[in-house]
Design an enzyme around this catalytic site. Structure first.
Site, PDB file in Angstrom:
ATOM      1  N   MET A  22      12.635  -9.860  27.706  1.00  0.00           N
ATOM      2  CA  MET A  22      13.704  -9.125  28.361  1.00  0.00           C
ATOM      3  C   MET A  22      13.761  -9.427  29.859  1.00  0.00           C
ATOM      4  O   MET A  22      12.843 -10.030  30.419  1.00  0.00           O
ATOM      5  CB  MET A  22      13.517  -7.627  28.139  1.00  0.00           C
ATOM      6  CG  MET A  22      13.618  -7.209  26.680  1.00  0.00           C
ATOM      7  SD  MET A  22      13.349  -5.435  26.428  1.00  0.00           S
ATOM      8  CE  MET A  22      14.821  -4.747  27.219  1.00  0.00           C
ATOM      9  N   HIS A  23      14.842  -8.988  30.499  1.00  0.00           N
ATOM     10  CA  HIS A  23      14.980  -8.882  31.953  1.00  0.00           C
ATOM     11  C   HIS A  23      15.219 -10.192  32.688  1.00  0.00           C
ATOM     12  O   HIS A  23      15.555 -10.185  33.877  1.00  0.00           O
ATOM     13  CB  HIS A  23      13.755  -8.222  32.594  1.00  0.00           C
ATOM     14  CG  HIS A  23      13.292  -6.974  31.925  1.00  0.00           C
ATOM     15  ND1 HIS A  23      14.126  -5.928  31.636  1.00  0.00           N
ATOM     16  CD2 HIS A  23      12.057  -6.601  31.489  1.00  0.00           C
ATOM     17  CE1 HIS A  23      13.427  -4.955  31.064  1.00  0.00           C
ATOM     18  NE2 HIS A  23      12.191  -5.332  30.952  1.00  0.00           N
ATOM     19  N   ASP A  71      12.626  -7.902  22.856  1.00  0.00           N
ATOM     20  CA  ASP A  71      11.424  -8.149  22.058  1.00  0.00           C
ATOM     21  C   ASP A  71      10.831  -6.896  21.417  1.00  0.00           C
ATOM     22  O   ASP A  71      10.495  -6.886  20.232  1.00  0.00           O
ATOM     23  CB  ASP A  71      10.372  -8.890  22.883  1.00  0.00           C
ATOM     24  CG  ASP A  71      10.126  -8.288  24.252  1.00  0.00           C
ATOM     25  OD1 ASP A  71      10.645  -7.185  24.554  1.00  0.00           O
ATOM     26  OD2 ASP A  71       9.415  -8.930  25.053  1.00  0.00           O
TER      27      ASP A  71
END
Length: 489
Positions: free
Chosen positions: A79-80, A237
């Site tokens: 992520m991110h 995830d």
């Protein structure tokens, strides 16, 4: 047949799932992280594509008939990460990853600019999130920022390459600090605070919905399904891992003993608690959310201690820790596991590890116990940040991650948490299985049929023996952090 693609930080995994829940094949390709400066963590998106080509070639060789039967593809991923594209769809710079720490000053600026940030996004501004990364680029690389036409998360860049469509889904988008997490829509206020608009964002779908179709030329090259293979929205995830384990109903969740530590619980509503650095994100299914606490050094703290104190490996350290009798644990040192700072519940990037209370009576076993216990206490502190309203009981907590291989550690966690923990078969497949299940849902499968729980390997029930010792030492652990936190720099 369904294909799940999980773009991690260290590898890309592909998994073939049959509609009777059999995992037919798995292929992996390694990835590397570049750290050109202190606090920086980057990957070139082209590396992700090369890894995808590698796993597809491997599956084509090992399972050509199964690959040809694929009806849908699901995506999961780290992520991110900020993947920046120009108007032609070309990558402008290496992607800035989730574990990049350069944007601390930008987090403070964003929090000042949007006092309602936690209320809207469900999270505090932290360097791991995507929005502060774009503020950093705007300040330090203005010529690149001026050319940004689209910002994509890592797995969504793969989707763009697979389909030509710029699409994201709710669980991953919730980790950007641009999403109104309760409304499940982009927030114009948060986007404007980073100099962006909706035009820079991908279209949003739910994780179990069809998002795009695989390009026919890629399907032909890889031997994947027919000419109309659909791509599901997918998930970040942790949400994908929950789907893979069937943990999608309110009150179901897991404790993950990976490099970092995660406590994850599914909910049926948006329940933020940003004051204690708890994360409130959308789940991968419509009308569902999840809460998540994150500690930055979990199994990695055990690895550090095994190396530092000359144990043969992590298993040897855990064996030594388990050898300390209950009656002697009260006299062991205390360990603060903040080797990389901490997120939940402290949101303190300057927090540091502390080994406190050493005497001549302490040897390697007592130190080993202190380290494992300290990580367990850190996870318990994160668990205590979660908010489950009345009428939503905690129904199921699975134990996953590399550290879950130690049943003794799992039992210690169950005792410290005071809740049963379940070890399930196949939990190591993680996000790739969840991605494949989301593909199955996008192809018309039902949640009841698709999101089943795996077979139970073992139930770890909390023991009342030693409960007083755990409570006393946990209180001392918390008091120790409060006593030393102002000394961290």
């Amino acid at each position: 047949m369904y294909l799940g693609l999980d773009l991690g930080t260290s590898e890309l995994k592909a998994l073939l799932l049959a509609d009777d829940h059999r995992i037919v094949g798995v292929a992996r390709a390694p990835l590397t992280v570049e750290r050109p400066r202190p606090l920086w963590s980057e990957q070139a998106p082209q590396q992700w594509w090369h890894a995808l080509e590698e796993v597809m070639r491997a599956l084509g060789k090992s399972h050509p008939e199964e690959l040809a039967a694929v009806r849908a593809i699901g995506l999961s991923g780290q992520m991110h990460g900020a993947t920046l594209l120009d108007a032609a769809g070309e990558v402008l710079r290496p992607a800035i990853l989730w574990n990049d720490g350069r944007s601390g000053a930008q987090c403070e600026a964003l929090a000042r600019a949007v006092p309602r940030l936690g209320e809207i996004a469900g999270n505090l501004a932290m360097p791991g999130f995507t929005a502060p990364k774009l503020l950093w680029v705007r300040e330090h690389e203005p010529e690149i920022f001026g050319r940004v036409a689209r910002v994509l998360l890592p797995k969504d860049w793969l989707r763009f390459m697979l389909s030509g469509e710029a699409v994201s889904e709710m669980s991953d988008a919730a980790g950007t600090l641009w999403l109104d997490v309760g409304a499940r829509d982009w927030s114009d206020e948060l986007l404007a605070a980073t100099g962006l608009t909706r035009a820079h964002m991908p279209r949003l779908v739910e994780g179990s919905e069809v998002s795009a179709q695989l390009k026919p030329e890629l399907a032909a090259r890889w031997g994947v399904g027919s000419a109309s293979v659909v791509i599901a929205g997918g998930a970040g995830d942790n949400a994908a891992s929950a789907v893979g384990m069937g943990l999608v109903e309110p009150g179901q969740g897991f404790v993950s003993l990976g490099t970092s530590g995660v406590v994850f619980v599914s909910t049926d509503r948006f329940l933020p608690n940003p004051a204690q650095a708890m994360h409130a994100f959308c789940h991968a299914l419509p009308g569902r959310w999840h809460q998540m606490s994150v500690m930055l050094s979990a199994a990695s703290a055990v690895s550090w201690a095994a190396k530092t104190f000359k144990f043969a490996d992590e298993a040897a350290l855990l064996e030594a820790a388990a050898s300390v009798p209950l009656a002697q644990r009260e006299g062991c040192p205390l360990f603060l596991p903040y080797l990389s700072g901490e997120r939940s519940p402290h949101n303190n990037p300057n927090a540091q590890g502390v080994l406190f209370g050493l005497t001549h009576a302490h040897g390697p076993a007592e130190i080993a116990y202190a380290v494992v216990e300290g990580v367990s206490f850190g996870l318990r502190d994160g668990f205590d940040t979660l908010r489950l309203p009345a009428g939503m009981p905690l129904r199921e907590m699975a134990l996953v991650g590399g550290g879950a291989r130690s049943v003794w550690w799992g039992q210690l966690l169950a005792d410290i948490f005071g809740v049963p923990l379940t070890l399930y078969a196949g939990s190591e497949t993680g996000g790739a299985l969840g991605a494949a299940r989301l593909a199955w849902l996008a192809d018309g499968g039902t949640v009841a049929d698709v999101c089943t729980l795996p077979p139970v390997k073992q139930k770890l029930v909390p023991s009342t023996e030693g409960a007083d010792v755990h409570r006393t030492r946990h209180a001392r652990f918390q008091a120790l952090y409060k006593a030393v936190r102002d000394q961290f720099q």
